[in-house]
Motif scaffolding. Structure first.
Motif, PDB file in Angstrom:
ATOM      1  N   ILE A 132       2.110  -3.610 -13.415  1.00  0.00           N
ATOM      2  CA  ILE A 132       2.694  -2.320 -13.801  1.00  0.00           C
ATOM      3  C   ILE A 132       1.949  -1.189 -13.112  1.00  0.00           C
ATOM      4  O   ILE A 132       2.543  -0.266 -12.541  1.00  0.00           O
ATOM      5  CB  ILE A 132       2.649  -2.158 -15.331  1.00  0.00           C
ATOM      6  N   GLY A 133       0.613  -1.254 -13.154  1.00  0.00           N
ATOM      7  CA  GLY A 133      -0.190  -0.215 -12.510  1.00  0.00           C
ATOM      8  C   GLY A 133       0.028  -0.173 -11.010  1.00  0.00           C
ATOM      9  O   GLY A 133       0.119   0.912 -10.417  1.00  0.00           O
ATOM     10  N   GLY A 134       0.121  -1.352 -10.372  1.00  0.00           N
ATOM     11  CA  GLY A 134       0.335  -1.390  -8.931  1.00  0.00           C
ATOM     12  C   GLY A 134       1.627  -0.710  -8.517  1.00  0.00           C
ATOM     13  O   GLY A 134       1.668   0.052  -7.542  1.00  0.00           O
ATOM     14  N   ALA A 135       2.709  -0.965  -9.265  1.00  0.00           N
ATOM     15  CA  ALA A 135       3.987  -0.320  -8.960  1.00  0.00           C
ATOM     16  C   ALA A 135       3.891   1.189  -9.175  1.00  0.00           C
ATOM     17  O   ALA A 135       4.460   1.973  -8.408  1.00  0.00           O
ATOM     18  CB  ALA A 135       5.096  -0.914  -9.839  1.00  0.00           C
ATOM     19  N   LEU A 136       3.167   1.605 -10.210  1.00  0.00           N
ATOM     20  CA  LEU A 136       3.015   3.037 -10.492  1.00  0.00           C
ATOM     21  C   LEU A 136       2.036   3.717  -9.539  1.00  0.00           C
ATOM     22  O   LEU A 136       1.892   4.941  -9.583  1.00  0.00           O
ATOM     23  CB  LEU A 136       2.552   3.232 -11.939  1.00  0.00           C
ATOM     24  N   VAL A 137       1.382   2.950  -8.692  1.00  0.00           N
ATOM     25  CA  VAL A 137       0.567   3.522  -7.623  1.00  0.00           C
ATOM     26  C   VAL A 137       1.383   3.648  -6.334  1.00  0.00           C
ATOM     27  O   VAL A 137       1.433   4.711  -5.714  1.00  0.00           O
ATOM     28  CB  VAL A 137      -0.695   2.663  -7.377  1.00  0.00           C
ATOM     29  N   ILE A 138       2.035   2.562  -5.933  1.00  0.00           N
ATOM     30  CA  ILE A 138       2.702   2.521  -4.630  1.00  0.00           C
ATOM     31  C   ILE A 138       3.882   3.487  -4.578  1.00  0.00           C
ATOM     32  O   ILE A 138       4.045   4.238  -3.600  1.00  0.00           O
ATOM     33  CB  ILE A 138       3.164   1.090  -4.312  1.00  0.00           C
ATOM     34  N   VAL A 139       4.726   3.487  -5.609  1.00  0.00           N
ATOM     35  CA  VAL A 139       5.930   4.332  -5.575  1.00  0.00           C
ATOM     36  C   VAL A 139       5.568   5.816  -5.482  1.00  0.00           C
ATOM     37  O   VAL A 139       6.095   6.530  -4.622  1.00  0.00           O
ATOM     38  CB  VAL A 139       6.834   4.045  -6.791  1.00  0.00           C
ATOM     39  N   PRO A 140       4.679   6.367  -6.326  1.00  0.00           N
ATOM     40  CA  PRO A 140       4.324   7.785  -6.178  1.00  0.00           C
ATOM     41  C   PRO A 140       3.683   8.111  -4.834  1.00  0.00           C
ATOM     42  O   PRO A 140       3.878   9.210  -4.307  1.00  0.00           O
ATOM     43  CB  PRO A 140       3.346   8.026  -7.336  1.00  0.00           C
ATOM     44  N   LEU A 141       2.907   7.179  -4.267  1.00  0.00           N
ATOM     45  CA  LEU A 141       2.308   7.442  -2.963  1.00  0.00           C
ATOM     46  C   LEU A 141       3.382   7.643  -1.899  1.00  0.00           C
ATOM     47  O   LEU A 141       3.290   8.549  -1.058  1.00  0.00           O
ATOM     48  CB  LEU A 141       1.379   6.296  -2.555  1.00  0.00           C
TER      49      LEU A 141
ATOM     50  N   THR B 235       5.214  13.420  -9.256  1.00  0.00           N
ATOM     51  CA  THR B 235       4.365  12.270  -8.939  1.00  0.00           C
ATOM     52  C   THR B 235       2.985  12.327  -9.581  1.00  0.00           C
ATOM     53  O   THR B 235       2.311  11.301  -9.690  1.00  0.00           O
ATOM     54  CB  THR B 235       4.176  12.186  -7.415  1.00  0.00           C
ATOM     55  N   ARG B 236       2.562  13.506  -9.994  1.00  0.00           N
ATOM     56  CA  ARG B 236       1.176  13.665 -10.458  1.00  0.00           C
ATOM     57  C   ARG B 236       0.852  12.727 -11.611  1.00  0.00           C
ATOM     58  O   ARG B 236      -0.059  11.894 -11.526  1.00  0.00           O
ATOM     59  CB  ARG B 236       0.934  15.114 -10.875  1.00  0.00           C
ATOM     60  N   LEU B 237       1.593  12.851 -12.701  1.00  0.00           N
ATOM     61  CA  LEU B 237       1.302  12.043 -13.882  1.00  0.00           C
ATOM     62  C   LEU B 237       1.554  10.564 -13.617  1.00  0.00           C
ATOM     63  O   LEU B 237       0.809   9.699 -14.091  1.00  0.00           O
ATOM     64  CB  LEU B 237       2.144  12.520 -15.067  1.00  0.00           C
ATOM     65  N   ALA B 238       2.599  10.258 -12.831  1.00  0.00           N
ATOM     66  CA  ALA B 238       2.905   8.857 -12.538  1.00  0.00           C
ATOM     67  C   ALA B 238       1.755   8.207 -11.778  1.00  0.00           C
ATOM     68  O   ALA B 238       1.344   7.073 -12.089  1.00  0.00           O
ATOM     69  CB  ALA B 238       4.205   8.767 -11.732  1.00  0.00           C
ATOM     70  N   LEU B 239       1.213   8.891 -10.769  1.00  0.00           N
ATOM     71  CA  LEU B 239       0.139   8.313  -9.967  1.00  0.00           C
ATOM     72  C   LEU B 239      -1.145   8.154 -10.774  1.00  0.00           C
ATOM     73  O   LEU B 239      -1.812   7.107 -10.705  1.00  0.00           O
ATOM     74  CB  LEU B 239      -0.113   9.185  -8.734  1.00  0.00           C
ATOM     75  N   ILE B 240      -1.489   9.173 -11.545  1.00  0.00           N
ATOM     76  CA  ILE B 240      -2.700   9.072 -12.376  1.00  0.00           C
ATOM     77  C   ILE B 240      -2.566   7.931 -13.375  1.00  0.00           C
ATOM     78  O   ILE B 240      -3.490   7.130 -13.573  1.00  0.00           O
ATOM     79  CB  ILE B 240      -2.958  10.406 -13.098  1.00  0.00           C
ATOM     80  N   THR B 241      -1.393   7.830 -13.992  1.00  0.00           N
ATOM     81  CA  THR B 241      -1.148   6.739 -14.940  1.00  0.00           C
ATOM     82  C   THR B 241      -1.240   5.386 -14.246  1.00  0.00           C
ATOM     83  O   THR B 241      -1.790   4.420 -14.792  1.00  0.00           O
ATOM     84  CB  THR B 241       0.234   6.901 -15.589  1.00  0.00           C
ATOM     85  N   GLY B 242      -0.696   5.313 -13.026  1.00  0.00           N
ATOM     86  CA  GLY B 242      -0.721   4.053 -12.295  1.00  0.00           C
ATOM     87  C   GLY B 242      -2.125   3.590 -11.984  1.00  0.00           C
ATOM     88  O   GLY B 242      -2.465   2.408 -12.204  1.00  0.00           O
ATOM     89  N   VAL B 243      -2.966   4.491 -11.474  1.00  0.00           N
ATOM     90  CA  VAL B 243      -4.344   4.108 -11.145  1.00  0.00           C
ATOM     91  C   VAL B 243      -5.091   3.683 -12.404  1.00  0.00           C
ATOM     92  O   VAL B 243      -5.795   2.656 -12.417  1.00  0.00           O
ATOM     93  CB  VAL B 243      -5.075   5.266 -10.443  1.00  0.00           C
ATOM     94  N   ALA B 244      -4.951   4.463 -13.474  1.00  0.00           N
ATOM     95  CA  ALA B 244      -5.637   4.130 -14.729  1.00  0.00           C
ATOM     96  C   ALA B 244      -5.147   2.795 -15.281  1.00  0.00           C
ATOM     97  O   ALA B 244      -5.950   1.962 -15.741  1.00  0.00           O
ATOM     98  CB  ALA B 244      -5.416   5.245 -15.745  1.00  0.00           C
ATOM     99  N   THR B 245      -3.841   2.559 -15.234  1.00  0.00           N
ATOM    100  CA  THR B 245      -3.288   1.303 -15.743  1.00  0.00           C
ATOM    101  C   THR B 245      -3.763   0.117 -14.919  1.00  0.00           C
ATOM    102  O   THR B 245      -4.101  -0.946 -15.456  1.00  0.00           O
ATOM    103  CB  THR B 245      -1.748   1.366 -15.727  1.00  0.00           C
ATOM    104  N   PHE B 246      -3.805   0.280 -13.604  1.00  0.00           N
ATOM    105  CA  PHE B 246      -4.287  -0.784 -12.724  1.00  0.00           C
ATOM    106  C   PHE B 246      -5.728  -1.153 -13.057  1.00  0.00           C
ATOM    107  O   PHE B 246      -6.079  -2.336 -13.152  1.00  0.00           O
ATOM    108  CB  PHE B 246      -4.160  -0.327 -11.273  1.00  0.00           C
TER     109      PHE B 246
END
Length: 487
Positions: A119-128, A83-94
């Motif tokens: 895209i960023g929102g989905a990459l935030v919620i799913v890893p959380l 989840t680490r890279l996915a969440l960081i990518t999600g916040v940055a993309t958002f």
């Protein structure tokens, strides 16, 4: 998937890291929720200032479409690489999406920014959600999920009015740039909490995962991408009233391609039997998709109708959405107090019937000569209806599902919510774009409201059928292709 915290080690869990994770998670969910709920009251001002009336539906709905396309791939990424890279990518993309939208010189640039936000929102919620399931002790997880739900309350009450105020008295750009400014520090907090979890000897490492299985969820990933692209393509044919004289050849090709993509991909994202309204979970999820879609599809043009037909300010129009949110919250409390399954099983169809009634009450306000306060009354019923139905449907779907398949059904529910909203925004946007104005500009809005009403009646029918005897198989596994018929 990462392995959850063993039961016998829960008492030794790093309490400080878990508290920090809760604070950061709630902040991130709040940012995503604000953008999802607040932009509706500002969008008419945005489209007018950027001269993008023909892209109105796409600018609003592209976030939903990109979320549909990104959610299953995000889950697969978390399974495969942690989840680490996915969440960081999600916040940055958002954040990048917010900046693009807030600085957009033209409407098509704003559309790109909104897509990146989704895209960023989905990459935030799913890893959380994955982090909560793998890092947080079981006894503390209900508190996390309750906090996630509560994180939508304040944005739903304050977001539409605040966005309307900014659009009216400052600049609509602050609706996007303001969130980006406060979300940027959250990115560093995310880095800090992930580093602390990684250093803790009492918590499992969220990136300590096995390689992804060879088959698995690839089928649903492609179905989700196809459905998201199809919904976005259909949204691109929408516009504000009077901006298109009819359906051009390009529009017709786009509509045809979108309908083919949706017809092929949507069945792969729903449980087996969902389109035939098979009782219990399949019919319930179909009803939920149509319920959420009808509500969002009407709401996005409700604000436009109040501003264009009744000369309401963005802030005043946002108050109508806040009224709906208040009744939604109140109805959710009522639904939570229902104790028996028999009574709870009635709530989804009663709620969708109330939404249909609310839309009917709103319809006369399409005429400028009719008092606009009818819209407030109607949306009290609409918000109350979806509050009853959504809360009850989540409880019922999980209660009707064996424990081993509850994760699968939870995924069905999340995808159905986003998919229903993305498709219904596209359909109402198309109707508003191609229907003639009428004597006082009322016909396009009546067309959008009519679509919402008809599909809310279908949603009520699906919810009613869910009370029947369960089918032999209640759901199609998310891991693997759907049946060829999709039914």
């Amino acid at each position: 998937m990462p392995q959850p915290l063993p039961r016998d080690s829960e008492q030794n869990a790093d309490t400080g890291a878990i508290k920090l994770l809760l604070v950061v998670s709630v902040a991130l969910v709040t940012f995503v929720a604000f953008e999802a709920l607040a932009v509706a009251s500002a969008m008419p001002t945005v489209s007018h200032e950027l001269g993008g009336e023909q892209l109105y539906a796409l600018a609003y709905g592209i976030t939903l479409a990109s979320q549909v396309a990104t959610t299953p791939p995000a889950g697969r990424w978390c399974d495969a690489g942690g989840t680490r890279l996915a969440l960081i990518t999600g916040v940055a993309t958002f954040i990048v999406g917010l900046v693009i939208a807030g600085a957009a010189p033209e409407m098509w640039v704003l559309v790109i920014g909104r897509a990146v936000q989704g895209i960023g929102g989905a990459l935030v919620i799913v890893p959380l959600y994955v982090l909560v399931g793998t890092v947080v002790p079981a006894r503390r997880r209900p508190g996390f999920f309750a906090a996630f739900s509560a994180a939508w309350v304040v944005p739903s009450l304050v977001g539409p009015v605040l966005a309307g105020f900014l659009a009216e008295h400052a600049s609509w750009r602050w609706v996007f740039l303001g969130i980006a400014a406060v979300a940027l520090p959250a990115l560093f907090l995310v880095l800090g909490v992930l580093a602390r979890i990684g250093r803790s000897d009492d918590l499992p490492n969220p990136d300590d995962v096995p390689a992804a299985p060879a088959g698995g969820s690839r089928g649903v990933v492609w179905f989700a991408i196809g459905a998201g692209v199809g919904a976005a393509l259909l949204q691109s044919t929408g516009a504000e009233p009077g901006e298109r004289g009819g359906v051009t050849l390009t529009d017709a090709i786009a509509i045809a391609l979108a309908l083919v993509a949706l017809a092929v991909c949507v069945p792969g994202l729903l449980p087996r039997g969902a389109l035939r309204l098979r009782p219990k979970v399949p019919a319930l999820i179909t009803g939920r998709a149509l319920l959420n879609g009808s509500f969002i599809g009407v709401e996005v043009f409700l604000v436009l109708m109040l501003q264009r037909q009744h000369d309401w300010s963005p802030m005043a129009a946002g108050l109508v959405l806040t009224t709906g949110s208040l009744s939604w919250g109140a109805a959710s409390v009522v639904a939570a107090r229902v104790r028996t399954e028999t009574a709870r099983a009635r709530l989804p169809w009663i709620g969708t019937a109330l939404l249909a009634l609310g839309i009917l009450l709103v319809m006369p306000s399409a005429w400028p000569s009719v008092p606009a306060w009818l819209t407030i009354v109607g949306w009290v019923f609409g918000g109350g209806g979806i509050g009853l139905a959504m809360s009850a449907s989540s409880v019922l779907a999980l209660g009707w599902t064996p424990r081993a398949r509850q994760g699968e059904v939870s995924a069905h529910l999340q995808i159905a919510d986003a998919l229903g909203a993305a498709v219904l925004v596209a359909l109402t946007g198309l109707a508003v774009a191609v229907v003639p104005l009428g004597s006082s500009g009322e016909l396009p809005y009546l067309a959008a409201l009519g679509i919402g009403f008809v599909l809310s009646v279908v949603a009520a029918t699906a919810s009613y059928r869910s009370q029947g005897e369960p089918a032999a198989e209640e759901a199609t596994p998310m891991t693997g292709p759907a049946p060829s018929s999709g039914l």
